[in-house]
Design a protein around this motif. Structure first.
Motif, PDB file in Angstrom:
ATOM      1  N   ASN A 267      -8.822   2.353  -2.279  1.00  0.00           N
ATOM      2  CA  ASN A 267      -7.489   2.199  -1.694  1.00  0.00           C
ATOM      3  C   ASN A 267      -6.758   1.034  -2.347  1.00  0.00           C
ATOM      4  O   ASN A 267      -7.113  -0.135  -2.165  1.00  0.00           O
ATOM      5  N   LEU A 268      -5.738   1.341  -3.160  1.00  0.00           N
ATOM      6  CA  LEU A 268      -4.902   0.329  -3.802  1.00  0.00           C
ATOM      7  C   LEU A 268      -5.703  -0.656  -4.652  1.00  0.00           C
ATOM      8  O   LEU A 268      -5.331  -1.814  -4.823  1.00  0.00           O
ATOM      9  N   ASP A 269      -6.805  -0.184  -5.198  1.00  0.00           N
ATOM     10  CA  ASP A 269      -7.638  -0.991  -6.110  1.00  0.00           C
ATOM     11  C   ASP A 269      -7.986  -2.352  -5.522  1.00  0.00           C
ATOM     12  O   ASP A 269      -7.988  -3.377  -6.225  1.00  0.00           O
ATOM     13  N   ARG A 305      -3.677  -4.073  -5.640  1.00  0.00           N
ATOM     14  CA  ARG A 305      -2.395  -3.670  -6.229  1.00  0.00           C
ATOM     15  C   ARG A 305      -1.495  -3.120  -5.124  1.00  0.00           C
ATOM     16  O   ARG A 305      -1.956  -2.795  -4.029  1.00  0.00           O
ATOM     17  N   ALA A 307       1.522  -0.285  -3.763  1.00  0.00           N
ATOM     18  CA  ALA A 307       1.724   1.155  -3.843  1.00  0.00           C
ATOM     19  C   ALA A 307       2.951   1.485  -4.699  1.00  0.00           C
ATOM     20  O   ALA A 307       3.813   0.627  -4.941  1.00  0.00           O
ATOM     21  N   THR A 325      -1.490   4.249  -5.969  1.00  0.00           N
ATOM     22  CA  THR A 325      -1.577   2.892  -6.503  1.00  0.00           C
ATOM     23  C   THR A 325      -0.680   2.720  -7.719  1.00  0.00           C
ATOM     24  O   THR A 325      -0.666   3.554  -8.631  1.00  0.00           O
ATOM     25  N   LYS A 327      -0.422   1.103 -10.875  1.00  0.00           N
ATOM     26  CA  LYS A 327      -1.272   0.421 -11.845  1.00  0.00           C
ATOM     27  C   LYS A 327      -0.473  -0.312 -12.919  1.00  0.00           C
ATOM     28  O   LYS A 327      -1.050  -0.999 -13.772  1.00  0.00           O
ATOM     29  N   ARG A 331      -2.452  -7.395 -10.358  1.00  0.00           N
ATOM     30  CA  ARG A 331      -3.033  -7.552  -9.023  1.00  0.00           C
ATOM     31  C   ARG A 331      -2.333  -8.669  -8.251  1.00  0.00           C
ATOM     32  O   ARG A 331      -1.935  -9.678  -8.823  1.00  0.00           O
TER      33      ARG A 331
END
Length: 577
Positions: A267-269, A305, A307, A325, A327, A331
């Motif tokens: 989930n969202l890295d 990260r 959305a 996410t 990318k 971060r």
């Protein structure tokens, strides 16, 4: 000063516990206690629930040395089930369930473990509950590659739980509820314990994977922020320590240790990473008591990260039901701490049946408390209590709970859905995974809590109870879609109890009760409570064919919806191979 080496048995037990603490380099997350065997020598079971239906089937293999036994118990089962909805409606549902499973107890010279696996197919006859498959199981195995030096261990869990819009999870969900999901978790890795001269060297590496199989990962309660349900994660941990006992180079024992832990959440890295390094000093006070102090360095970081947003500034949800996410952006740091850490406490080990540890210290830039107590005065009763404090994600939290399950656990199952009980109580202790499963939120959190179990055997009766409390404070990056969760707190309590025993040579019974409370700080203090009880009767019709009957009642209440209450009845036939 009393010489700590005057009683080598107590000294070895106590210093071994100190070395284990140094190896982890962080507060213990749960008690490490033993269970009884999954099945007894005749293929029966000392526990309640579904395990009480085992009868005399099964295959036992005795080791060459005698005494040790491996028992394999495969079975097929068919049952007829009736569910009567008492609240909020009055529907009556019926279905047939066909199940296949196996219970294994491994008790060899170099291999110890237990496996309980069950597949169930539900075929609806009347009512709006859908046909479906359920996989449930618990496994914990340890194999010595080199006895007392190098071993490998593995564990796994498959269970079905209720998941609410607030992110709350609850074992033993009401059978008519559609808000259920499958959870899978597994871990494996090697462990080393050896000596280089007078220096004791210990190390381990574990890797784990956890998956929550729900399609609606982003849920919402009217007027409240969205809740992001966990998807899957990969977690890793490694520890290494080297130390000498008191009296070898100084009156005190000295141990240097390091620990690394990381969880990567899909989930969202999201990523949680922790490094610890320190030196621990052990000062013997008496033959059974030692003062322990630890000072070191800690580096902890939580990041994620954001959305992807559409043209209206609304977070995009993908086909898997989770936020997509972004990318393309770096971060965002949610938590970042590095600095000195310390712990101080006592460890008391007067015998192999009694152990106490209590510590206070400074970790995560705040005060921490943790410890444990275990007492097994005889083979018929055992008490275990654990206080813990640490940062983790859902996956590594569940993995830690699995690692604390001993290799000779007993398993109990709900008679109506075959799901495993959250707690297992054995002859020398017990443990519970209820606390780890109480919240399915994807956000990283700091958890502080306590778990306790007590089990006892009186004649033909076996009773056990498990209880616990956990407080989670969630950690998320401000300014991201998860930012509203940052700093929110949820709490959960649970109680799980059972009584079982034999009525005569061919029949037995089991009674189980449970209750779980959840208070969500991220959803307007939404509260929920799951409660239930069931009773089962088992009768060996032949040496391999077992008949059973069960009745039960399950309820679920929450602030945002009507209460649910369902009464259940079941008759079944089981054939043990």
């Amino acid at each position: 000063m009393a010489r700590f080496s005057s009683r080598r048995g107590a000294q070895s037990a106590l210093y071994g516990a100190v070395a284990l603490l140094a190896l982890h380099g962080a507060p213990a997350l749960a008690q490490q206690l033993d269970y009884g065997n999954v099945v007894d020598a005749s293929g029966g079971s000392a526990t309640g629930g579904d395990a009480g239906a085992k009868g005399r089937g099964g295959h036992s293999i005795r080791s060459a040395g005698g005494g040790a036994r491996t028992t394999i118990q495969p079975y097929l089962e068919v049952s007829q089930n009736l569910l009567a909805e008492l609240k909020p409606g009055d529907d009556v549902l019926t279905y047939t369930a066909i199940a296949a499973g196996v219970d294994v107890a491994l008790n060899g010279r170099n291999t110890q473990g237990a496996v309980s696996f069950r597949y169930e197919r539900r075929i609806t006859e009347k009512g709006n509950t859908a046909n479906g498959d359920t996989i449930s199981g618990l496994a914990r195995v340890k194999h010595d590659l080199i006895p007392r030096t190098l071993s490998v261990e593995a564990g796994g869990l498959a269970t079905r739980t209720r998941v609410d819009a607030t992110g709350a999870g609850s074992l033993n969900p009401v059978a008519t509820s559609s808000a259920t999901t499958q959870i899978y978790s597994a871990y494996a890795g090697p462990a080393l314990a050896t000596h280089v001269g007078d220096v004791a060297v210990n190390g381990s590496y574990m890797v784990g994977y956890t998956k929550v199989d729900t399609k609606n990962g982003v849920t919402a309660v009217a007027g409240q922020p969205s809740s992001n349900i966990f998807d899957h994660s990969l977690s890793q941990s490694a520890q290494l320590s080297a130390g000498v006992r008191p009296g070898v180079i100084a009156p005190v024992g000295v141990t240097a240790s390091g620990r690394y832990a990381q969880e990567d959440i899909s989930n969202l890295d999201q990523r949680y990473r922790e490094l610890n390094a320190g030196v621990q000093v052990t000062l013997p006070v008496t033959q059974d008591l030692a003062l322990v102090g630890d000072v070191g360095y800690q580096d902890v970081q939580v990041s994620a990260r954001d959305a992807v947003y559409d043209v209206n500034g609304v977070p995009v949800i993908g086909s898997n039901g989770r936020f997509v996410t972004d990318k393309s952006k770096p971060r965002a740091i949610a938590y970042d701490f590095s600095g000195l850490s310390w712990d101080a406490g006592v460890m008391w080990r007067p015998s192999r049946r009694t152990s106490l540890s209590a510590f206070v210290g400074r970790r995560y830039d705040s005060t921490t408390y943790y410890g444990s107590f275990s007492y097994a005065p005889n083979a018929r009763s055992a008490l275990g209590i654990s206080v813990y404090d640490g940062i983790s994600g859902f996956g590594s939290s569940l993995g830690n709970a699995l690692r604390d399950v001993p290799t000779d656990f007993e398993v109990g199952r709900d008679p109506f859905n075959g799901n495993i009980s959250g707690c297992g109580i054995g002859s020398t202790g017990g443990g519970c995974v209820n606390g780890a499963l109480a919240s399915l939120s994807s956000s990283v959190f700091r958890a502080r809590g306590v778990n306790a179990t007590y089990g006892m055997t009186v004649g033909r009766l076996r009773a056990g109870i498990g209880a616990g409390y956990v407080r989670r404070k969630f950690i998320a990056a401000r300014g991201t879609v998860l930012g509203l969760a940052d700093g929110t707190v949820d709490e959960s309590w649970y109680v799980d109890g059972s009584v079982s025993g034999r009525l005569d040579r061919r029949s037995s019974f089991a009674v189980a009760v449970y209750s779980a409370w959840y208070n969500s700080g991220s959803a307007g203090n939404a509260k929920s409570n799951a409660v239930g009880a069931n009773a089962s009767y088992f009768r060996n019709l032949t040496d391999r064919l077992v008949g059973s009957a069960a009745v039960g009642i399950d309820g679920f209440s929450r602030k945002a919806a009507p209460d649910e209450l369902v009464a259940s009845g079941r008759i079944a036939l089981r054939y043990n191979f």
